[in-house]
Design a protein around this motif. Structure first.
Motif, PDB file in Angstrom:
ATOM      1  N   LEU A 285       0.826  -1.216   0.000  1.00  0.00           N
ATOM      2  CA  LEU A 285       0.000   0.000   0.000  1.00  0.00           C
ATOM      3  C   LEU A 285       0.860   1.267   0.000  1.00  0.00           C
ATOM      4  O   LEU A 285       0.443   2.299   0.509  1.00  0.00           O
ATOM      5  N   ARG A 286       2.048   1.170  -0.582  1.00  0.00           N
ATOM      6  CA  ARG A 286       2.958   2.320  -0.564  1.00  0.00           C
ATOM      7  C   ARG A 286       2.409   3.508  -1.349  1.00  0.00           C
ATOM      8  O   ARG A 286       2.825   4.650  -1.118  1.00  0.00           O
ATOM      9  N   VAL A 287       1.465   3.262  -2.280  1.00  0.00           N
ATOM     10  CA  VAL A 287       0.902   4.376  -3.040  1.00  0.00           C
ATOM     11  C   VAL A 287       0.164   5.343  -2.126  1.00  0.00           C
ATOM     12  O   VAL A 287       0.152   6.559  -2.357  1.00  0.00           O
ATOM     13  N   MET A 288      -0.453   4.850  -1.055  1.00  0.00           N
ATOM     14  CA  MET A 288      -1.130   5.718  -0.091  1.00  0.00           C
ATOM     15  C   MET A 288      -0.112   6.576   0.654  1.00  0.00           C
ATOM     16  O   MET A 288      -0.319   7.783   0.840  1.00  0.00           O
ATOM     17  N   GLN A 289       0.980   5.966   1.062  1.00  0.00           N
ATOM     18  CA  GLN A 289       2.027   6.713   1.767  1.00  0.00           C
ATOM     19  C   GLN A 289       2.641   7.770   0.853  1.00  0.00           C
ATOM     20  O   GLN A 289       2.868   8.914   1.270  1.00  0.00           O
ATOM     21  N   ASP A 290       2.904   7.411  -0.411  1.00  0.00           N
ATOM     22  CA  ASP A 290       3.491   8.369  -1.344  1.00  0.00           C
ATOM     23  C   ASP A 290       2.540   9.533  -1.621  1.00  0.00           C
ATOM     24  O   ASP A 290       2.983  10.684  -1.765  1.00  0.00           O
ATOM     25  N   SER A 291       1.251   9.249  -1.692  1.00  0.00           N
ATOM     26  CA  SER A 291       0.266  10.310  -1.943  1.00  0.00           C
ATOM     27  C   SER A 291       0.215  11.288  -0.780  1.00  0.00           C
ATOM     28  O   SER A 291       0.159  12.511  -0.975  1.00  0.00           O
ATOM     29  N   LEU A 292       0.243  10.779   0.455  1.00  0.00           N
ATOM     30  CA  LEU A 292       0.222  11.657   1.628  1.00  0.00           C
ATOM     31  C   LEU A 292       1.516  12.467   1.732  1.00  0.00           C
ATOM     32  O   LEU A 292       1.486  13.630   2.127  1.00  0.00           O
ATOM     33  N   THR A 293       2.629  11.848   1.364  1.00  0.00           N
ATOM     34  CA  THR A 293       3.891  12.587   1.366  1.00  0.00           C
ATOM     35  C   THR A 293       3.854  13.733   0.363  1.00  0.00           C
ATOM     36  O   THR A 293       4.326  14.847   0.642  1.00  0.00           O
ATOM     37  N   LEU A 294       3.290  13.480  -0.809  1.00  0.00           N
ATOM     38  CA  LEU A 294       3.171  14.513  -1.833  1.00  0.00           C
ATOM     39  C   LEU A 294       2.277  15.651  -1.366  1.00  0.00           C
ATOM     40  O   LEU A 294       2.562  16.835  -1.602  1.00  0.00           O
ATOM     41  N   LEU A 295       1.186  15.333  -0.688  1.00  0.00           N
ATOM     42  CA  LEU A 295       0.305  16.372  -0.143  1.00  0.00           C
ATOM     43  C   LEU A 295       1.020  17.199   0.921  1.00  0.00           C
ATOM     44  O   LEU A 295       0.896  18.424   0.972  1.00  0.00           O
ATOM     45  N   GLY A 296       1.780  16.518   1.776  1.00  0.00           N
ATOM     46  CA  GLY A 296       2.460  17.223   2.853  1.00  0.00           C
ATOM     47  C   GLY A 296       3.505  18.204   2.384  1.00  0.00           C
ATOM     48  O   GLY A 296       3.783  19.205   3.051  1.00  0.00           O
ATOM     49  N   GLU A 297       4.093  17.949   1.222  1.00  0.00           N
ATOM     50  CA  GLU A 297       5.121  18.859   0.717  1.00  0.00           C
ATOM     51  C   GLU A 297       4.567  20.228   0.344  1.00  0.00           C
ATOM     52  O   GLU A 297       5.339  21.188   0.215  1.00  0.00           O
ATOM     53  N   GLY A 298       3.265  20.330   0.178  1.00  0.00           N
ATOM     54  CA  GLY A 298       2.678  21.632  -0.131  1.00  0.00           C
ATOM     55  C   GLY A 298       2.447  22.508   1.086  1.00  0.00           C
ATOM     56  O   GLY A 298       2.081  23.677   0.938  1.00  0.00           O
ATOM     57  N   ALA A 299       2.681  21.964   2.282  1.00  0.00           N
ATOM     58  CA  ALA A 299       2.381  22.717   3.505  1.00  0.00           C
ATOM     59  C   ALA A 299       3.353  23.872   3.718  1.00  0.00           C
ATOM     60  O   ALA A 299       2.947  24.981   4.081  1.00  0.00           O
ATOM     61  N   ILE A 300       4.640  23.635   3.504  1.00  0.00           N
ATOM     62  CA  ILE A 300       5.653  24.626   3.856  1.00  0.00           C
ATOM     63  C   ILE A 300       5.507  25.915   3.042  1.00  0.00           C
ATOM     64  O   ILE A 300       5.398  27.007   3.614  1.00  0.00           O
ATOM     65  N   PRO A 301       5.495  25.865   1.707  1.00  0.00           N
ATOM     66  CA  PRO A 301       5.359  27.135   0.969  1.00  0.00           C
ATOM     67  C   PRO A 301       4.022  27.817   1.192  1.00  0.00           C
ATOM     68  O   PRO A 301       3.948  29.045   1.271  1.00  0.00           O
ATOM     69  N   THR A 302       2.957  27.020   1.316  1.00  0.00           N
ATOM     70  CA  THR A 302       1.630  27.622   1.504  1.00  0.00           C
ATOM     71  C   THR A 302       1.536  28.328   2.844  1.00  0.00           C
ATOM     72  O   THR A 302       1.003  29.447   2.943  1.00  0.00           O
ATOM     73  N   LEU A 303       2.041  27.700   3.899  1.00  0.00           N
ATOM     74  CA  LEU A 303       2.019  28.317   5.224  1.00  0.00           C
ATOM     75  C   LEU A 303       2.801  29.622   5.247  1.00  0.00           C
ATOM     76  O   LEU A 303       2.376  30.602   5.873  1.00  0.00           O
ATOM     77  N   THR A 304       3.922  29.643   4.567  1.00  0.00           N
ATOM     78  CA  THR A 304       4.749  30.847   4.571  1.00  0.00           C
ATOM     79  C   THR A 304       4.063  31.994   3.837  1.00  0.00           C
ATOM     80  O   THR A 304       4.118  33.147   4.276  1.00  0.00           O
ATOM     81  N   LEU A 305       3.409  31.703   2.726  1.00  0.00           N
ATOM     82  CA  LEU A 305       2.674  32.741   2.000  1.00  0.00           C
ATOM     83  C   LEU A 305       1.532  33.298   2.845  1.00  0.00           C
ATOM     84  O   LEU A 305       1.295  34.512   2.879  1.00  0.00           O
ATOM     85  N   ILE A 306       0.809  32.418   3.517  1.00  0.00           N
ATOM     86  CA  ILE A 306      -0.284  32.869   4.382  1.00  0.00           C
ATOM     87  C   ILE A 306       0.248  33.737   5.511  1.00  0.00           C
ATOM     88  O   ILE A 306      -0.342  34.770   5.858  1.00  0.00           O
ATOM     89  N   MET A 307       1.376  33.334   6.093  1.00  0.00           N
ATOM     90  CA  MET A 307       1.979  34.115   7.172  1.00  0.00           C
ATOM     91  C   MET A 307       2.340  35.516   6.694  1.00  0.00           C
ATOM     92  O   MET A 307       2.092  36.508   7.379  1.00  0.00           O
ATOM     93  N   GLY A 308       2.902  35.617   5.492  1.00  0.00           N
ATOM     94  CA  GLY A 308       3.226  36.936   4.945  1.00  0.00           C
ATOM     95  C   GLY A 308       1.988  37.775   4.701  1.00  0.00           C
ATOM     96  O   GLY A 308       1.983  38.983   4.955  1.00  0.00           O
TER      97      GLY A 308
END
Length: 416
Positions: A285-308
């Motif tokens: 079921l590694r496809v589920m883990q890879d999908s969640l990892t891909l989603l999580g990578e969007g957190a850092i840039p999005t959070l920083t833009l919102i903070m600004g």
């Protein structure tokens, strides 16, 4: 020369934060209107419910095992010490500066709660990429660093929505009571209207149980009421009781998506069958883990833009005094980091802390970060101190660009 290399390694991550924050601030200006208030609100919901829990889960599930859980036990205690010391000095600041009632909870929250997720998510991986980093291979450093930061984010959410949330709520309620008591004698009709609105629902529900002629036959009405109450199933009563308890202690806020993601990540990492099914190149079921990892990578840039974008509101100013801002800056960027050095280095010498330099660095940085951004969300919930919160964030995050660089350099020197 070694100290200069460490200073450069600490400067670059903070510079990245400033650049990304500046982009968010520019996009939030009325001239561009890309990250307006509504856009930030909806984007923040996506981060809160999707990106953050995916990031926390993916990082913890890959690195956490039963052995590592035992080794990381000091982090919750470390963050508790941060909250307690910050609250004590925040209370001293309140007693000395005597701010308005509706600002006491905000000042106390800014002193007690730090940004234990967003900034660390940016700073730690960026430091791992630097050549002069004392934390070893960049890939290994990034993997374990994100695991430590994810754990910090999950624990921080618990402290934020249990302690800080209720502190702001209590002082907001006290401020509202003072306002009502002051305006009550001058406008009795408005007070009567407020009272009637507050009891309208209860009166309607009460009136639905009583027959039309209840004034003529009160004993018959009382009997009907008792019969109605007796017919209520026990399961319904239990459900109503649980709903009441949930609303009182704010279980929905306590069980934030990031916290749920952390629990799922711990379960995946610790339970061998689940880990075998999800983690690794041969996992079915590694496809589920890879999908969640891909989603999580969007957190850092999005959070920083919102903070600004959120910092733009602080330019407009508010009624908060310079003494309050200076006090918060001293507590967060001078007193707490010094306390952190004593606690973490002392715990290391006593053998209480895992000797991993990166782990100790994360523990130290937890004392030096600016206030948590979610405090602005809490002030919006109660409609108290929103503009003042924006001004505090503008100053604290602006000063953090210098403070975090200097403290990160010292922390890397101490643990290397």
């Amino acid at each position: 020369m070694r100290l200069l290399d460490l200073f450069i390694s600490a400067t670059i991550p903070v510079a990245k934060v400033l650049l990304m924050t500046a982009v968010g601030s520019i996009l939030a200006l009325h001239r561009f209107a890309v990250l307006g208030e509504d856009a930030r609100h909806h984007l923040n919901n996506v981060v809160f419910f999707v990106f953050n829990p995916a990031l926390v889960y993916s990082n913890l599930s890959q690195t956490i095992t039963y052995k590592s859980v035992v080794l990381l036990w000091f982090m919750p205690l470390n963050m508790l010490i941060t909250v307690v010391i910050g609250s004590l000095f925040g209370w001293v600041l309140i007693r000395a500066s005597k701010p308005p009632s509706h600002l006491k909870g905000l000042i106390l929250g800014c002193c007690a709660s730090g940004n234990w997720g967003t900034l660390l998510l940016i700073i730690v991986p960026a430091i791992c990429k630097e050549k002069a980093s004392p934390f070893g291979a960049p890939d290994v450093c990034r993997t374990y660093g994100l695991a430590y930061v994810s754990l910090s984010m999950a624990i921080g959410a618990i402290f934020l929505w249990t302690f800080i949330y209720n502190v702001v709520r209590i002082f907001s309620n006290e401020s509202a009571k003072v306002d009502i008591s002051r305006s009550g004698p001058e406008s009795p009709q408005e007070t009567s209207n407020l009272l009637s609105e507050g009891y309208k629902d209860e009166w309607n529900s009460f009136d639905s149980y009583i027959p039309v002629d209840h004034y003529a036959d009160t004993s018959r009405s009382q009997g009907l009421l008792e019969n109605k109450r007796e017919k209520v199933p026990i399961i319904v009563s239990i459900k109503q009781c649980l709903d009441t308890m949930s609303s009182k202690i704010k279980l929905k806020k306590l069980l934030a998506p990031s916290t749920i993601g952390a629990v799922a990540g711990f379960a995946t990492g610790i339970v061998p069958p689940i880990r075998w099914a999800l983690i690794g190149g041969d996992a079915p079921l590694r496809v589920m883990q890879d999908s969640l990892t891909l989603l999580g990578e969007g957190a850092i840039p999005t959070l920083t833009l919102i903070m600004g974008g959120n910092l733009v509101k602080g330019i407009r100013g508010s009624e908060i005094q310079a003494l309050h801002i200076i006090g918060i800056l001293i507590i967060r960027f001078l007193i707490l980091p010094l306390v952190g050095i004593v606690v973490v280095r002392g715990g290391h010498r006593l053998g209480l802390i895992h000797p991993d330099p990166l782990y100790q660095f994360v523990l130290l940085v937890q004392y030096a970060v600016p206030p948590a951004m979610n405090i602005s969300t809490i002030t919006q919930l109660f409609g108290s101190g929103e503009s003042e919160c924006s001004v505090i964030f503008l100053w604290t995050y602006g000063m953090a660009s210098l403070s975090l660089t200097l403290w990160s350099t010292l922390f890397m020197w101490l643990v290397s």
